[in-house]
Design a protein around this motif. Structure first.
Motif, short mmCIF file in Angstrom:
data_model
loop_
_atom_site.label_atom_id
_atom_site.label_comp_id
_atom_site.label_asym_id
_atom_site.label_seq_id
_atom_site.Cartn_x
_atom_site.Cartn_y
_atom_site.Cartn_z
N THR A 56 0.86 -1.18 0.00
CA THR A 56 0.00 0.00 0.00
C THR A 56 0.90 1.23 0.00
O THR A 56 2.09 1.15 0.30
N ALA A 57 0.32 2.37 -0.33
CA ALA A 57 1.11 3.61 -0.29
C ALA A 57 1.64 3.87 1.12
O ALA A 57 2.79 4.31 1.29
N LYS A 58 0.84 3.60 2.12
CA LYS A 58 1.26 3.80 3.51
C LYS A 58 2.43 2.89 3.86
O LYS A 58 3.41 3.33 4.46
N GLU A 59 2.33 1.62 3.47
CA GLU A 59 3.42 0.68 3.75
C GLU A 59 4.71 1.12 3.06
O GLU A 59 5.79 1.05 3.64
N LEU A 60 4.59 1.58 1.82
CA LEU A 60 5.77 2.02 1.08
C LEU A 60 6.43 3.22 1.75
O LEU A 60 7.65 3.24 1.97
N ILE A 61 5.64 4.23 2.08
CA ILE A 61 6.21 5.44 2.66
C ILE A 61 6.81 5.16 4.03
O ILE A 61 7.92 5.62 4.34
N GLU A 62 6.12 4.40 4.85
CA GLU A 62 6.67 4.08 6.17
C GLU A 62 7.97 3.28 6.05
O GLU A 62 8.91 3.50 6.81
N ARG A 63 8.01 2.37 5.10
CA ARG A 63 9.22 1.58 4.89
C ARG A 63 10.37 2.47 4.40
O ARG A 63 11.51 2.33 4.83
N MET A 64 10.07 3.39 3.47
CA MET A 64 11.11 4.29 2.98
C MET A 64 11.70 5.13 4.10
O MET A 64 12.93 5.29 4.19
N VAL A 65 10.85 5.67 4.95
CA VAL A 65 11.32 6.50 6.06
C VAL A 65 12.19 5.67 7.00
O VAL A 65 13.26 6.11 7.44
N SER A 66 11.75 4.45 7.30
CA SER A 66 12.52 3.57 8.17
C SER A 66 13.87 3.22 7.55
O SER A 66 14.92 3.27 8.23
N GLU A 67 13.87 2.90 6.25
CA GLU A 67 15.12 2.57 5.56
C GLU A 67 16.07 3.76 5.53
O GLU A 67 17.28 3.60 5.72
N ALA A 68 15.53 4.94 5.29
CA ALA A 68 16.38 6.13 5.24
C ALA A 68 17.03 6.39 6.60
O ALA A 68 18.20 6.80 6.68
N ARG A 69 16.28 6.15 7.66
CA ARG A 69 16.84 6.34 9.00
C ARG A 69 17.96 5.34 9.26
O ARG A 69 18.97 5.67 9.89
N VAL A 70 17.78 4.10 8.81
CA VAL A 70 18.82 3.09 8.97
C VAL A 70 20.08 3.51 8.22
O VAL A 70 21.20 3.39 8.74
N VAL A 71 19.90 4.00 7.00
CA VAL A 71 21.05 4.47 6.22
C VAL A 71 21.76 5.60 6.93
O VAL A 71 23.00 5.62 7.04
N ALA A 72 20.99 6.55 7.45
CA ALA A 72 21.58 7.70 8.15
C ALA A 72 22.37 7.23 9.38
O ALA A 72 23.46 7.72 9.65
N SER A 73 21.81 6.27 10.11
CA SER A 73 22.50 5.75 11.30
C SER A 73 23.79 5.05 10.92
O SER A 73 24.82 5.21 11.59
N ARG A 74 23.73 4.29 9.84
CA ARG A 74 24.94 3.57 9.39
C ARG A 74 26.02 4.56 8.99
O ARG A 74 27.20 4.38 9.33
N LEU A 75 25.65 5.61 8.27
CA LEU A 75 26.64 6.61 7.86
C LEU A 75 27.19 7.37 9.05
O LEU A 75 28.39 7.68 9.12
N ASN A 76 26.32 7.68 10.01
CA ASN A 76 26.79 8.37 11.21
C ASN A 76 27.81 7.52 11.96
O ASN A 76 28.79 8.03 12.48
N ALA A 77 27.52 6.21 12.00
CA ALA A 77 28.45 5.31 12.68
C ALA A 77 29.81 5.27 11.97
O ALA A 77 30.86 5.21 12.61
N MET A 78 29.77 5.31 10.64
CA MET A 78 31.01 5.30 9.88
C MET A 78 31.83 6.56 10.15
O MET A 78 33.04 6.53 10.34
N VAL A 79 31.14 7.69 10.15
CA VAL A 79 31.81 8.98 10.37
C VAL A 79 32.42 9.03 11.77
O VAL A 79 33.48 9.62 12.01
N GLY A 80 31.74 8.37 12.72
CA GLY A 80 32.18 8.42 14.10
C GLY A 80 33.37 7.55 14.41
O GLY A 80 33.95 7.63 15.50
N ARG A 81 33.77 6.72 13.47
CA ARG A 81 34.90 5.83 13.73
C ARG A 81 36.22 6.57 13.75
O ARG A 81 36.41 7.52 13.02
#
Length: 324
Positions: A299-324
């Motif tokens: 559904t559109a709701k499932e897609l948007i919620e998943r995108m937001v969740s995935e983007a947050r995971v990507v941001a966290s992963r990049l932040n962790a890389m920068v913090g090393r």
């Protein structure tokens, strides 16, 4: 919430817009996207009169109380579009935003839309066109890279280059389009300086989309190599899934067919038969390269919620890389 200048401008939760698509962008899909926190858009070129558009806008408003938008096409059309009527409907129905798209900027519509408080988002495929949109008063611009399924422009510049070049050239918010289908694409667009994304192809393959189930299943089977660039000979370059109509069109273009000949294949009615009726060889099957990474029909709701969740995971992963 993802807070950017785009979310603040449009009054939405997430910087995700379902770009206007012929035949597909109707009330049900627009309302579903808006209700999920993005901005859904109704394509005015689906209709022959302002009254038809008015009824569709009211239908969408009956399904959501959140902001919706209307696309006004500035592309050449086989039938005259009553865009002046459409603008009056947008103003009268207090539509939140207009997405304009085409081979020219919406100069004649800027004043009445701005006076009514309607936000103007112009969609284009070149930095120079984005800069002109800013000069005439657009509130934001969408730039679509070569990965796009709709109009690609004639410069063949990919999203990865087009977005930062546009961000550098204009001061108004920039949204990225072309090749984006998930949270990774959203995160990448934000990293490039965009403040939101516009998706067309990905929103064809959601449950609320009116695309025929056979067409949606075709999309799920398709790979990124199963598409062709068409209509370059007439200066309206698009991308389509390969089918018999695409093959016929490419043969016509190779031998220098006239515009009238080309239009017998590319006319909107043939596209409607393909995407809405499921006659997969009837006409063009416009899709972006991102069809190769679309594997389900949420559904559109499932897609948007998943995108937001995935983007947050990507941001966290990049932040962790920068913090090393």
């Amino acid at each position: 919430m993802f807070k950017t200048r785009v979310t603040e401008l449009l009054g939405i939760e997430y910087p995700i817009i379902a770009g206007g698509m012929l035949w597909v962008s109707r009330a049900e899909l627009a309302a579903a996207v808006s209700e999920a926190g993005g901005l859904g858009i109704i394509t005015s070129a689906n209709f022959t009169s302002g009254e038809e558009l008015r009824q569709e806008v009211r239908k969408a408003k009956s399904l959501t109380s959140k902001p919706i938008g209307v696309n006004i096409s500035l592309f050449p059309a086989t039938r005259p579009l009553p865009n002046e009527e459409f603008v009056k409907v947008v103003v009268g129905e207090k539509v939140a935003a207009v997405e304009t798209s085409g081979v020219r900027t919406p100069d004649e519509f800027i004043a009445p839309l701005r006076q009514a408080g309607v936000k103007i988002v112009h969609k284009c495929a070149a930095v120079r066109h984005a800069a002109r949109a800013e000069r005439i008063g657009a509130d934001a611009v969408v730039v679509v890279g070569f990965e796009n399924g709709g109009a690609l422009g004639m410069d063949d510049i990919p999203t990865m280059v087009l977005v930062p070049a546009t961000v550098q050239a204009v001061k108004i918010p920039v949204l990225a389009g072309g090749g984006i289908a998930d949270g990774r694409g959203l995160a990448a667009a934000l990293a490039l300086g965009a403040e939101g994304v516009v998706m067309g192809t990905r929103f064809i393959a959601v449950k609320e989309s009116p695309a025929h189930p056979t067409f949606k299943e075709w999309m799920l089977r398709a790979k990124e190599t199963d598409l062709a660039v068409v209509e370059r000979s007439i200066g309206l370059t698009h991308r389509s899934l390969k089918n018999k109509a695409t093959e016929r069109l490419l043969e016509m273009e190779a031998r220098g067919a006239s515009l009238d000949e080309v239009l017998t294949v590319t006319r909107g009615e043939n596209y409607r038969r393909t995407i809405i009726d499921g006659e997969l060889d009837a006409g063009m099957a416009y899709c972006g390269l991102n069809v190769g990474i679309i594997h389900d029909i949420p559904t559109a709701k499932e897609l948007i919620e998943r995108m937001v969740s995935e983007a947050r995971v990507v941001a966290s992963r990049l932040n962790a890389m920068v913090g090393r």
